[in-house]
Design a protein around this motif. Sequence first.
Motif, short mmCIF file in Angstrom:
data_model
loop_
_atom_site.label_atom_id
_atom_site.label_comp_id
_atom_site.label_asym_id
_atom_site.label_seq_id
_atom_site.Cartn_x
_atom_site.Cartn_y
_atom_site.Cartn_z
N ARG A 77 63.57 139.80 67.81
CA ARG A 77 64.25 139.11 68.89
C ARG A 77 65.74 139.46 68.96
NH1 ARG A 77 61.89 134.97 71.37
NH2 ARG A 77 60.56 134.62 69.54
N ASP A 112 56.38 136.51 67.81
CA ASP A 112 56.16 136.04 69.18
C ASP A 112 54.72 135.64 69.43
OD1 ASP A 112 57.46 135.47 71.66
OD2 ASP A 112 56.33 137.11 72.57
N ASP A 121 60.36 143.72 73.22
CA ASP A 121 59.67 143.20 74.40
C ASP A 121 58.59 144.17 74.88
OD1 ASP A 121 61.25 140.94 74.43
OD2 ASP A 121 62.70 141.75 75.86
N SER A 175 65.87 144.46 70.87
CA SER A 175 65.03 143.50 71.60
C SER A 175 64.30 144.14 72.78
CB SER A 175 65.88 142.32 72.07
OG SER A 175 66.92 142.77 72.93
#
Length: 453
Positions: free
Chosen positions: A255, A201, A263, A259
């Motif tokens: 992802r 990310d 995050d 997840s």
Amino acid sequence: MPKFPSAVLAGLALVAGVLSGCSEDKTAGIEIGNPDIADKDTTDVGSPEGPVVVSGIPLTADFTVDYAELGTVVATKSLLKAAAEDEPVLLDSFDLNLTEVRTYASYYKYMDDYDATKGMRVWPERVESSSDEEPLEDSSALLISFTKETYVDDAFKNIDLMDGGYLKEIGVSFAPYVADDIYGRVMIDGEYVPFVYDLTDFQSLQLRYHYSQIAIDSVNKVANLSVVFRAKLFTEGVDFSKANISEDGVIYIDRKNNSDIWDELNERFVPSFQPLRYNYVNAANEDSTAYVADIWKGIAADVGENTLINGNFKSPFTTDWILVTQFGGKADSSVIVEKNGDRIMKVDVTAGGDSSFSVQLLQENVALIAGVKYQCVFTIWSDVADSITARIGSYDTYKTVGFSKHVYVGKTGQSIQIEFTPEVTDPFARFELNLGKKKRWFKIKDVQVLRQN
């Protein structure tokens, strides 16, 4: 004033600090930032004997993981803590590619093509005919292992922190290593379970460290930046016990897998390096920029505290106050000691120059918080009754970020009080008294920028 332990700023990247005496005064004065003396290789390092010749200071850096308890924000080698035997989360492998190092500084001499907002790239070195903004070749990147504690010495040997400017920040930029993963172990039900945290990310990130976070010793000619990844900031409070464990016994955090945890760790990843501020580009090509709250709190003043350093001029050999002359202005400065021990800064303007800012007494690094009320207070008088401009602006954009007021100065001491609320947060705002245009002297005392709430 900053509450961090100050880096040894005496002698750090000053344009010039030349002691200039005045027969009527008991204390030598300070003249810093004068273009007429900017090319001299002398810097005041606080010695009462006068200027000391100082050669360049190269930068070194170390990159490591720290397992200390939360709240330890000063990246000092002696405070770093190795992992305990029963550490709840261990990081086993963590690599990034170091792509660039930039310095951010203010200058009071001509700097060809220098953009204060973009800073100056000091590593990798520019080759002849290349632009400071040209993309770097992949071969220029330096692989950094945080878990093995990488120390960079030789690659940075040509970086000179004594480059004639006032250092504000050092920015280090990274791109994820080819593997794009951090490998570690988390203790669940008394046993370590391996995990893999995916870094995809993050396309790139820049960490900008405040000058007080840089260990600079101008006497021994040593400067080091510790880039420390705080493991507990990254993982403490994250509930790994709810993670799905794959058939091969590994917790994959990306992802698609776990997840929610991914995050949460993504939000914590960049602030865990504990810079003053950062920016990064994510996988969606979105740019995020922010200050790190606890680092910023250590720099900004508390309620009732003076954000200016040495506002009462108690330290006679100081690099906090800067006297700038330009556009035909000429002036000298000195500190007068009164019988009661109070100190007065005297600025003797011998040539007023073309404008009010031809002579400036200023101080940088005034940390302002958007939406917070401040009061600027100082006492001033002159042998010529007339107006001056008092201002707090940005060092890099030159815009007003605090206030800009025309202040009438009489022949007897008067207290000036200006209340203001900045609209932007700025750790390096600049307090200015513009004293040019006429031949006259000024006496100034008890300068404060007080935080009200």
